[in-house]
Write a protein that holds these residues in place. Structure first.
Motif, PDB file in Angstrom:
ATOM      1  N   GLU A  18       0.814  -1.224   0.000  1.00  0.00           N
ATOM      2  CA  GLU A  18       0.000   0.000   0.000  1.00  0.00           C
ATOM      3  C   GLU A  18       0.846   1.271   0.000  1.00  0.00           C
ATOM      4  O   GLU A  18       1.895   1.317   0.612  1.00  0.00           O
ATOM      5  CB  GLU A  18      -0.953   0.008   1.192  1.00  0.00           C
ATOM      6  CG  GLU A  18      -2.023  -1.043   1.117  1.00  0.00           C
ATOM      7  CD  GLU A  18      -2.761  -1.064  -0.211  1.00  0.00           C
ATOM      8  OE1 GLU A  18      -3.354  -0.031  -0.576  1.00  0.00           O
ATOM      9  OE2 GLU A  18      -2.746  -2.109  -0.873  1.00  0.00           O
ATOM     10  N   LYS A  19       0.325   2.274  -0.688  1.00  0.00           N
ATOM     11  CA  LYS A  19       0.983   3.581  -0.747  1.00  0.00           C
ATOM     12  C   LYS A  19       0.154   4.654  -0.039  1.00  0.00           C
ATOM     13  O   LYS A  19       0.678   5.688   0.354  1.00  0.00           O
ATOM     14  CB  LYS A  19       1.196   4.003  -2.197  1.00  0.00           C
ATOM     15  CG  LYS A  19       2.046   3.037  -2.994  1.00  0.00           C
ATOM     16  CD  LYS A  19       3.498   3.369  -2.831  1.00  0.00           C
ATOM     17  CE  LYS A  19       4.333   2.499  -3.734  1.00  0.00           C
ATOM     18  NZ  LYS A  19       5.197   1.600  -3.024  1.00  0.00           N
ATOM     19  N   PHE A  20      -1.177   4.409   0.067  1.00  0.00           N
ATOM     20  CA  PHE A  20      -2.086   5.410   0.619  1.00  0.00           C
ATOM     21  C   PHE A  20      -3.078   4.762   1.577  1.00  0.00           C
ATOM     22  O   PHE A  20      -3.479   3.622   1.387  1.00  0.00           O
ATOM     23  CB  PHE A  20      -2.854   6.123  -0.500  1.00  0.00           C
ATOM     24  CG  PHE A  20      -1.961   6.789  -1.491  1.00  0.00           C
ATOM     25  CD1 PHE A  20      -1.399   8.029  -1.216  1.00  0.00           C
ATOM     26  CD2 PHE A  20      -1.651   6.169  -2.697  1.00  0.00           C
ATOM     27  CE1 PHE A  20      -0.557   8.643  -2.121  1.00  0.00           C
ATOM     28  CE2 PHE A  20      -0.811   6.776  -3.612  1.00  0.00           C
ATOM     29  CZ  PHE A  20      -0.260   8.006  -3.322  1.00  0.00           C
ATOM     30  N   LEU A  21      -3.478   5.535   2.578  1.00  0.00           N
ATOM     31  CA  LEU A  21      -4.401   5.045   3.593  1.00  0.00           C
ATOM     32  C   LEU A  21      -5.345   6.183   3.976  1.00  0.00           C
ATOM     33  O   LEU A  21      -4.898   7.281   4.311  1.00  0.00           O
ATOM     34  CB  LEU A  21      -3.606   4.590   4.827  1.00  0.00           C
ATOM     35  CG  LEU A  21      -4.361   3.988   5.988  1.00  0.00           C
ATOM     36  CD1 LEU A  21      -4.990   2.649   5.598  1.00  0.00           C
ATOM     37  CD2 LEU A  21      -3.408   3.784   7.170  1.00  0.00           C
ATOM     38  N   LYS A  22      -6.625   5.907   3.913  1.00  0.00           N
ATOM     39  CA  LYS A  22      -7.615   6.879   4.378  1.00  0.00           C
ATOM     40  C   LYS A  22      -7.730   6.736   5.895  1.00  0.00           C
ATOM     41  O   LYS A  22      -7.697   5.625   6.421  1.00  0.00           O
ATOM     42  CB  LYS A  22      -8.966   6.613   3.721  1.00  0.00           C
ATOM     43  CG  LYS A  22     -10.043   7.583   4.133  1.00  0.00           C
ATOM     44  CD  LYS A  22     -11.334   7.283   3.401  1.00  0.00           C
ATOM     45  CE  LYS A  22     -12.394   8.290   3.791  1.00  0.00           C
ATOM     46  NZ  LYS A  22     -13.600   8.105   2.984  1.00  0.00           N
ATOM     47  N   PHE A  94      -8.391  11.508   1.342  1.00  0.00           N
ATOM     48  CA  PHE A  94      -8.309  10.532   0.262  1.00  0.00           C
ATOM     49  C   PHE A  94      -9.693   9.958  -0.017  1.00  0.00           C
ATOM     50  O   PHE A  94     -10.384   9.525   0.896  1.00  0.00           O
ATOM     51  CB  PHE A  94      -7.351   9.389   0.605  1.00  0.00           C
ATOM     52  CG  PHE A  94      -5.896   9.767   0.611  1.00  0.00           C
ATOM     53  CD1 PHE A  94      -5.404  10.798  -0.174  1.00  0.00           C
ATOM     54  CD2 PHE A  94      -5.007   9.078   1.408  1.00  0.00           C
ATOM     55  CE1 PHE A  94      -4.067  11.141  -0.159  1.00  0.00           C
ATOM     56  CE2 PHE A  94      -3.662   9.394   1.431  1.00  0.00           C
ATOM     57  CZ  PHE A  94      -3.194  10.433   0.636  1.00  0.00           C
ATOM     58  N   ARG A  96     -10.285   7.503  -2.725  1.00  0.00           N
ATOM     59  CA  ARG A  96     -10.175   6.110  -3.162  1.00  0.00           C
ATOM     60  C   ARG A  96      -8.923   5.469  -2.589  1.00  0.00           C
ATOM     61  O   ARG A  96      -7.827   5.686  -3.086  1.00  0.00           O
ATOM     62  CB  ARG A  96     -10.132   6.032  -4.691  1.00  0.00           C
ATOM     63  CG  ARG A  96     -11.364   6.522  -5.388  1.00  0.00           C
ATOM     64  CD  ARG A  96     -12.600   5.675  -5.224  1.00  0.00           C
ATOM     65  NE  ARG A  96     -12.312   4.258  -5.457  1.00  0.00           N
ATOM     66  CZ  ARG A  96     -12.931   3.276  -4.840  1.00  0.00           C
ATOM     67  NH1 ARG A  96     -13.847   3.519  -3.945  1.00  0.00           N
ATOM     68  NH2 ARG A  96     -12.629   2.027  -5.100  1.00  0.00           N
ATOM     69  N   THR A  97      -9.091   4.718  -1.556  1.00  0.00           N
ATOM     70  CA  THR A  97      -8.005   3.909  -1.014  1.00  0.00           C
ATOM     71  C   THR A  97      -8.564   2.515  -0.779  1.00  0.00           C
ATOM     72  O   THR A  97      -9.777   2.343  -0.596  1.00  0.00           O
ATOM     73  CB  THR A  97      -7.466   4.464   0.315  1.00  0.00           C
ATOM     74  OG1 THR A  97      -8.523   4.474   1.272  1.00  0.00           O
ATOM     75  CG2 THR A  97      -6.871   5.859   0.159  1.00  0.00           C
ATOM     76  N   LYS A  98      -7.693   1.556  -0.776  1.00  0.00           N
ATOM     77  CA  LYS A  98      -8.130   0.185  -0.540  1.00  0.00           C
ATOM     78  C   LYS A  98      -8.508  -0.021   0.924  1.00  0.00           C
ATOM     79  O   LYS A  98      -9.446  -0.742   1.238  1.00  0.00           O
ATOM     80  CB  LYS A  98      -7.012  -0.778  -0.948  1.00  0.00           C
ATOM     81  CG  LYS A  98      -7.439  -2.209  -1.018  1.00  0.00           C
ATOM     82  CD  LYS A  98      -6.359  -3.049  -1.680  1.00  0.00           C
ATOM     83  CE  LYS A  98      -6.820  -4.491  -1.818  1.00  0.00           C
ATOM     84  NZ  LYS A  98      -5.823  -5.336  -2.453  1.00  0.00           N
ATOM     85  N   TYR A  99      -7.767   0.664   1.816  1.00  0.00           N
ATOM     86  CA  TYR A  99      -7.977   0.466   3.245  1.00  0.00           C
ATOM     87  C   TYR A  99      -8.196   1.788   3.973  1.00  0.00           C
ATOM     88  O   TYR A  99      -7.698   2.836   3.559  1.00  0.00           O
ATOM     89  CB  TYR A  99      -6.781  -0.254   3.875  1.00  0.00           C
ATOM     90  CG  TYR A  99      -6.486  -1.563   3.197  1.00  0.00           C
ATOM     91  CD1 TYR A  99      -7.397  -2.614   3.262  1.00  0.00           C
ATOM     92  CD2 TYR A  99      -5.322  -1.745   2.465  1.00  0.00           C
ATOM     93  CE1 TYR A  99      -7.150  -3.815   2.623  1.00  0.00           C
ATOM     94  CE2 TYR A  99      -5.057  -2.944   1.826  1.00  0.00           C
ATOM     95  CZ  TYR A  99      -5.971  -3.982   1.905  1.00  0.00           C
ATOM     96  OH  TYR A  99      -5.723  -5.162   1.266  1.00  0.00           O
ATOM     97  N   THR A 100      -8.921   1.689   5.086  1.00  0.00           N
ATOM     98  CA  THR A 100      -9.193   2.840   5.950  1.00  0.00           C
ATOM     99  C   THR A 100      -8.783   2.481   7.373  1.00  0.00           C
ATOM    100  O   THR A 100      -9.038   1.370   7.836  1.00  0.00           O
ATOM    101  CB  THR A 100     -10.701   3.198   5.917  1.00  0.00           C
ATOM    102  OG1 THR A 100     -11.051   3.591   4.589  1.00  0.00           O
ATOM    103  CG2 THR A 100     -11.026   4.334   6.874  1.00  0.00           C
ATOM    104  N   THR A 132     -11.964  -0.163   2.698  1.00  0.00           N
ATOM    105  CA  THR A 132     -12.714   1.072   2.487  1.00  0.00           C
ATOM    106  C   THR A 132     -14.087   0.797   1.880  1.00  0.00           C
ATOM    107  O   THR A 132     -15.088   1.362   2.319  1.00  0.00           O
ATOM    108  CB  THR A 132     -11.914   2.039   1.588  1.00  0.00           C
ATOM    109  OG1 THR A 132     -10.672   2.320   2.243  1.00  0.00           O
ATOM    110  CG2 THR A 132     -12.664   3.339   1.360  1.00  0.00           C
TER     111      THR A 132
END
Length: 184
Positions: A18-22, A94, A96-100, A132
């Motif tokens: 992962e690069k981004f996290l909400k 953010f 659109r992220t895969k994970y929150t 997410t």
């Protein structure tokens, strides 16, 4: 028991690429001080203390500062510390992220400050990683335990001392994320 983060369920593996996290901040059912006061009871008690020593106007200023700090400074300090300590960038903005990551305080001790003596703030928290698009799918739950809010010299403002607890919790979690996601 010293300050730390402890995995309650799950593991860090899902974060490896992962690069981004909400991040979502919640402030429900938190308890305060040794008496486990509700937030409403804590605010009432604190305002009475301030009003008694400094007047009603100062008590109202404190309440406004509390609300501002809770909504802005706590999240800002958490995110600033996270983004400084791991390569996975985190933000409340953010889309659109895969994970929150859901950050929830569970218990707060605000401590106190006097010129030659102080008592650090403490924070126990629950940090829950979910998908997410499917927030019912919990991937990992981490407990933040007794994160300390102080800079070694004492922080006079109660609210800012608690904000430092958020920063410390974030740093402890981010360092664990880095360690476990960089493992081969």
């Amino acid at each position: 028991m010293s300050q730390r983060v402890k995995v309650i369920s799950g593991d860090y593996d899902f974060l490896k690429s992962e690069k981004f996290l909400k991040v979502v901040f919640k402030f429900n059912d938190v308890k305060f001080e040794k008496k486990n006061l509700t937030e409403e009871e804590f605010i009432t008690k604190r305002m009475e203390e301030i009003e008694k020593s400094k007047g009603k106007e100062e008590a109202e200023k404190w309440k406004a500062d509390w609300e501002y700090t809770k909504q802005n400074t706590f999240p800002d300090k958490f995110l600033e510390s996270w983004n400084k300590n791991t390569d996975i960038k985190a933000s409340t903005k953010f889309e659109r992220t895969k994970y929150t990551l859901i950050v929830e305080p569970k218990w707060i001790h605000v401590g106190f400050f006097m010129p030659f003596s102080s008592d650090v703030a403490l924070l126990n928290s629950r940090l829950t990683f979910v998908e997410t698009d499917n927030p019912d799918h919990v991937l990992m739950v981490v407990e933040g335990i007794k994160a300390k809010g102080d800079n070694g010299f004492g922080v006079p403002n109660h609210n800012y001392r608690v904000a430092e607890c958020y920063a410390k919790t974030s740093k402890m979690l981010a360092l664990k994320v880095n360690f476990y996601t960089k493992k081969k």
